[in-house]
Design a protein around this motif. Structure first.
Motif, PDB file in Angstrom:
ATOM      1  N   ASN A  49       0.986  -0.959  -0.299  1.00 49.99           N
ATOM      2  CA  ASN A  49      -0.049   0.006   0.872  1.00 49.99           C
ATOM      3  C   ASN A  49       1.026   1.444   0.159  1.00 49.99           C
ATOM      4  O   ASN A  49       1.888   1.398   0.972  1.00 49.99           O
ATOM      5  CB  ASN A  49      -0.962  -0.251   1.390  1.00 49.99           C
ATOM      6  N   LYS A 112     -10.895   5.447  -4.095  1.00 51.33           N
ATOM      7  CA  LYS A 112      -8.977   4.383  -4.317  1.00 51.33           C
ATOM      8  C   LYS A 112      -8.512   4.595  -5.478  1.00 51.33           C
ATOM      9  O   LYS A 112      -9.345   4.534  -6.340  1.00 51.33           O
ATOM     10  CB  LYS A 112      -8.794   3.230  -3.263  1.00 51.33           C
ATOM     11  N   PHE A 114      -5.528   3.051  -8.283  1.00 47.89           N
ATOM     12  CA  PHE A 114      -4.715   1.644  -8.631  1.00 47.89           C
ATOM     13  C   PHE A 114      -4.177   2.542 -10.033  1.00 47.89           C
ATOM     14  O   PHE A 114      -4.620   2.985 -10.782  1.00 47.89           O
ATOM     15  CB  PHE A 114      -5.129   0.732  -8.608  1.00 47.89           C
ATOM     16  N   HIS A 115      -2.400   2.061  -9.642  1.00 51.84           N
ATOM     17  CA  HIS A 115      -1.360   3.171 -11.092  1.00 51.84           C
ATOM     18  C   HIS A 115      -1.018   1.908 -11.590  1.00 51.84           C
ATOM     19  O   HIS A 115       0.123   1.094 -10.460  1.00 51.84           O
ATOM     20  CB  HIS A 115      -0.797   4.437 -10.241  1.00 51.84           C
ATOM     21  N   HIS A 157      -1.127   1.492  -5.466  1.00 48.19           N
ATOM     22  CA  HIS A 157      -2.071   2.287  -4.983  1.00 48.19           C
ATOM     23  C   HIS A 157      -2.584   2.425  -3.379  1.00 48.19           C
ATOM     24  O   HIS A 157      -1.123   2.448  -2.452  1.00 48.19           O
ATOM     25  CB  HIS A 157      -3.175   0.210  -5.380  1.00 48.19           C
ATOM     26  N   TYR A 159      -5.123   0.703  -1.485  1.00 48.54           N
ATOM     27  CA  TYR A 159      -6.017   0.440  -1.388  1.00 48.54           C
ATOM     28  C   TYR A 159      -6.218   0.166   0.378  1.00 48.54           C
ATOM     29  O   TYR A 159      -7.034   0.105   1.362  1.00 48.54           O
ATOM     30  CB  TYR A 159      -6.482  -1.278  -2.105  1.00 48.54           C
TER      31      TYR A 159
END
Length: 181
Positions: A49, A112, A114-115, A157, A159
């Motif tokens: 994370n 949230k 995510f990349h 990310h 999350y």
């Protein structure tokens, strides 16, 4: 007035040209899209994370051809050793580079993200993609790479806990090929 000139048939790799006066056969231009590669994960891979983390694409060894080719390389060098996971084309030119990541069980969460990032020489985020829904994200584009330049992929990310990247070959992969110019 008179008979037209005859022109012999050209070869399989020739095209008909005209210089303003005469027709002739010449070698066809272009070439092929190599070097090229497609790498994948051999198993699920955990991404922490809130950390930019290099993705361990550790499988890139087959040869090209056929639908069964899950990973392959035809030119260049793929380094699948720990902490590297990079491809070096070995030939200067323009390349299409792409990456796709898919995380298991992240679900829908509107706040949230995510990349995925494609990096050149571990110094810049040359290409990036972002996804706010579910767990898939991809990016792709054209980059100029020198002989010794290399590309790798990072994920990030927020999350709240580690997420596991899918090792399914059509969901999580890293690929590229030279563009004929």
């Amino acid at each position: 007035s008179g008979d037209p000139a005859a022109l012999a048939a050209g070869g399989a790799d020739e095209v008909l040209t005209h210089d303003g006066t005469d027709f002739d056969w010449a070698a066809a231009g272009g070439g092929d899209n190599t070097p090229l590669f497609r790498a994948r994960l051999s198993s699920g891979f955990s991404v922490s994370n809130e950390v930019y983390q290099k993705i361990a694409f550790d499988t890139c060894s087959g040869t090209t051809g056929g639908e069964a080719s899950l990973d392959f390389i035809n030119g260049g060098t793929f380094d699948a050793t720990a902490d590297n996971y990079k491809w070096t084309p070995g030939e200067a030119g323009y390349y299409y580079i792409g990456a796709s990541l898919y995380a298991y069980d992240v679900g829908f969460n509107a706040d949230k993200g995510f990349h995925v990032f494609v990096k050149v020489n571990d110094t810049s985020h040359a290409l990036q993609g972002a996804q706010m829904l579910q767990g898939g994200v991809a990016c792709g584009g054209i980059l100029y790479l020198g002989v010794t330049d290399y590309v790798s992929v990072e994920g990030r990310h927020n999350y709240g806990a580690d997420v596991t990247m899918s090792a399914t070959h059509n969901m999580t992969f890293f690929c590229g090929h030279k563009i004929i110019s």
